[in-house]
Design a protein around this motif. Structure first.
Motif, short mmCIF file in Angstrom:
data_model
loop_
_atom_site.label_atom_id
_atom_site.label_comp_id
_atom_site.label_asym_id
_atom_site.label_seq_id
_atom_site.Cartn_x
_atom_site.Cartn_y
_atom_site.Cartn_z
N LYS A 106 -63.70 -6.91 -38.73
CA LYS A 106 -64.19 -8.10 -39.41
C LYS A 106 -64.14 -9.32 -38.48
N ASP A 107 -65.05 -10.24 -38.72
CA ASP A 107 -65.16 -11.41 -37.84
C ASP A 107 -63.87 -12.20 -37.77
N THR A 108 -63.18 -12.36 -38.90
CA THR A 108 -61.93 -13.12 -38.89
C THR A 108 -60.94 -12.51 -37.92
N LEU A 109 -60.77 -11.21 -37.98
CA LEU A 109 -59.81 -10.54 -37.11
C LEU A 109 -60.24 -10.66 -35.65
N ALA A 110 -61.52 -10.45 -35.37
CA ALA A 110 -62.01 -10.58 -34.00
C ALA A 110 -61.80 -11.99 -33.48
N ASN A 111 -62.04 -12.98 -34.33
CA ASN A 111 -61.87 -14.38 -33.92
C ASN A 111 -60.41 -14.71 -33.62
N VAL A 112 -59.50 -14.23 -34.47
CA VAL A 112 -58.08 -14.51 -34.27
C VAL A 112 -57.58 -13.82 -33.01
N ARG A 113 -58.04 -12.62 -32.76
CA ARG A 113 -57.66 -11.93 -31.52
C ARG A 113 -58.09 -12.76 -30.30
N ALA A 114 -59.29 -13.33 -30.37
CA ALA A 114 -59.84 -14.05 -29.22
C ALA A 114 -59.23 -15.44 -29.05
N SER A 115 -59.06 -16.16 -30.16
CA SER A 115 -58.63 -17.57 -30.07
C SER A 115 -57.13 -17.76 -30.23
N LYS A 116 -56.47 -16.77 -30.87
CA LYS A 116 -55.02 -16.84 -31.13
C LYS A 116 -54.65 -17.94 -32.11
N GLU A 117 -55.57 -18.32 -33.01
CA GLU A 117 -55.26 -19.37 -33.98
C GLU A 117 -56.18 -19.28 -35.19
N PHE A 118 -55.75 -19.88 -36.31
CA PHE A 118 -56.53 -19.90 -37.54
C PHE A 118 -55.94 -20.93 -38.49
N VAL A 119 -56.63 -21.18 -39.60
CA VAL A 119 -56.15 -22.08 -40.64
C VAL A 119 -56.18 -21.36 -41.98
N ALA A 120 -55.10 -21.47 -42.74
CA ALA A 120 -55.06 -20.95 -44.11
C ALA A 120 -55.30 -22.13 -45.05
N ASN A 121 -56.40 -22.09 -45.80
CA ASN A 121 -56.78 -23.17 -46.72
C ASN A 121 -56.45 -22.75 -48.15
N LEU A 122 -55.83 -23.63 -48.92
CA LEU A 122 -55.47 -23.31 -50.29
C LEU A 122 -56.71 -23.24 -51.17
N PRO A 174 -56.84 -28.87 -51.11
CA PRO A 174 -55.77 -29.88 -51.09
C PRO A 174 -54.63 -29.57 -50.12
N ALA A 175 -54.66 -28.41 -49.48
CA ALA A 175 -53.59 -28.06 -48.54
C ALA A 175 -54.12 -27.10 -47.49
N HIS A 176 -53.69 -27.34 -46.24
CA HIS A 176 -54.10 -26.47 -45.13
C HIS A 176 -52.90 -26.19 -44.25
N LEU A 177 -52.82 -24.97 -43.75
CA LEU A 177 -51.75 -24.58 -42.85
C LEU A 177 -52.37 -24.15 -41.53
N GLU A 178 -52.19 -24.98 -40.50
CA GLU A 178 -52.68 -24.62 -39.17
C GLU A 178 -51.73 -23.60 -38.56
N LYS A 237 -66.57 -29.39 -43.52
CA LYS A 237 -65.50 -29.09 -42.58
C LYS A 237 -64.71 -30.35 -42.26
N LEU A 238 -63.42 -30.16 -41.96
CA LEU A 238 -62.58 -31.21 -41.41
C LEU A 238 -61.97 -30.69 -40.12
N PRO A 239 -61.78 -31.54 -39.11
CA PRO A 239 -61.15 -31.08 -37.88
C PRO A 239 -59.66 -30.84 -38.09
N SER A 240 -59.11 -29.91 -37.36
CA SER A 240 -57.66 -29.68 -37.38
C SER A 240 -57.02 -30.53 -36.28
N VAL A 241 -55.70 -30.51 -36.23
CA VAL A 241 -54.97 -31.33 -35.26
C VAL A 241 -54.47 -30.52 -34.08
N LYS A 242 -53.85 -29.37 -34.35
CA LYS A 242 -53.21 -28.58 -33.29
C LYS A 242 -53.93 -27.28 -32.97
#
Length: 208
Positions: A68-84, A129-133, A114-119
């Protein structure tokens, strides 16, 4: 009734999703190696610990691509955001669950800003209303060992940034779960949210 997952004729594996319920939904945003945004919901998702702050989501093998794209993306970038995901966002979340060609921007598909992340680089869902980088800690592969099973990849992420909508933070600094009405997954196509609330203080040892 006793059911053996390995020997019971016609055993329905979907029973697990109905028994282990409700489950929070990890609305995971990620970026591909070429910078394409992706947004997908995962109902095998939860918090593992708070110190260090670690969460997981599990991604089953894709039927139409290597993974799946999510898994491939996380493998490549080493980061993601969990949105509530809230009750109000249920239809938008459902739109992002569509099986679409790789490279499709599910934010645009569901009409989400979309909103930009910080880290981290992946964007956030503005309406949430909540995001976990998160940055990737490790991926644990669960390989199939019996007929009918598929590979699952369990992604562990360390939370490196927290975004909260001030409208849902109490004067005491607590996140108001009842007001946010998080969406939860039940069995099949059933979803729910927060119902009756009760506060239970942890029992203290009895003293003579």
């Amino acid at each position: 009734m006793f059911l053996d997952p390995e020997t019971t004729p016609g055993f329905k594996r979907s029973l697990f999703n109905a028994i282990v319920a409700p489950r929070p939904i990890g609305w995971i945003s990620s970026l591909s190696a070429t910078g394409e945004a992706n947004l997908a919901p995962f109902s095998h998702f939860n918090l593992v610990s708070t110190a260090p702050p670690v969460l997981i989501f599990s991604c089953n093998a894709a039927g139409d691509r290597l993974e799946k794209d999510t898994l491939a993306n996380v493998r490549a970038s080493k980061e993601f955001v969990a949105n509530l995901v809230t009750w109000e966002l249920r239809d938008a979340m459902n739109q992002t669950s569509l099986n679409v060609p790789s490279g499709t921007d599910e934010f645009a598909l569901a009409g989400l800003e979309k909103l930009p992340s910080v880290k981290v680089r992946p964007p956030r869902v503005a309406a949430s209303p909540a995001h976990l980088e998160c940055t990737l800690l490790q991926i644990v592969e669960i390989e199939p060992t019996r007929p009918g099973e598929t590979r699952s990849s369990v992604v562990f992420g360390r939370v490196v940034g927290v975004h909260l909508d001030d409208a849902f933070v109490t004067p005491q600094g607590h996140f108001d779960v009842a007001r946010t009405r998080p969406l939860t997954r039940l069995g099949g196509s059933q979803y729910s949210s927060v119902g009756e609330l009760v506060e239970l203080s942890r029992p203290s040892p009895a003293h003579d």
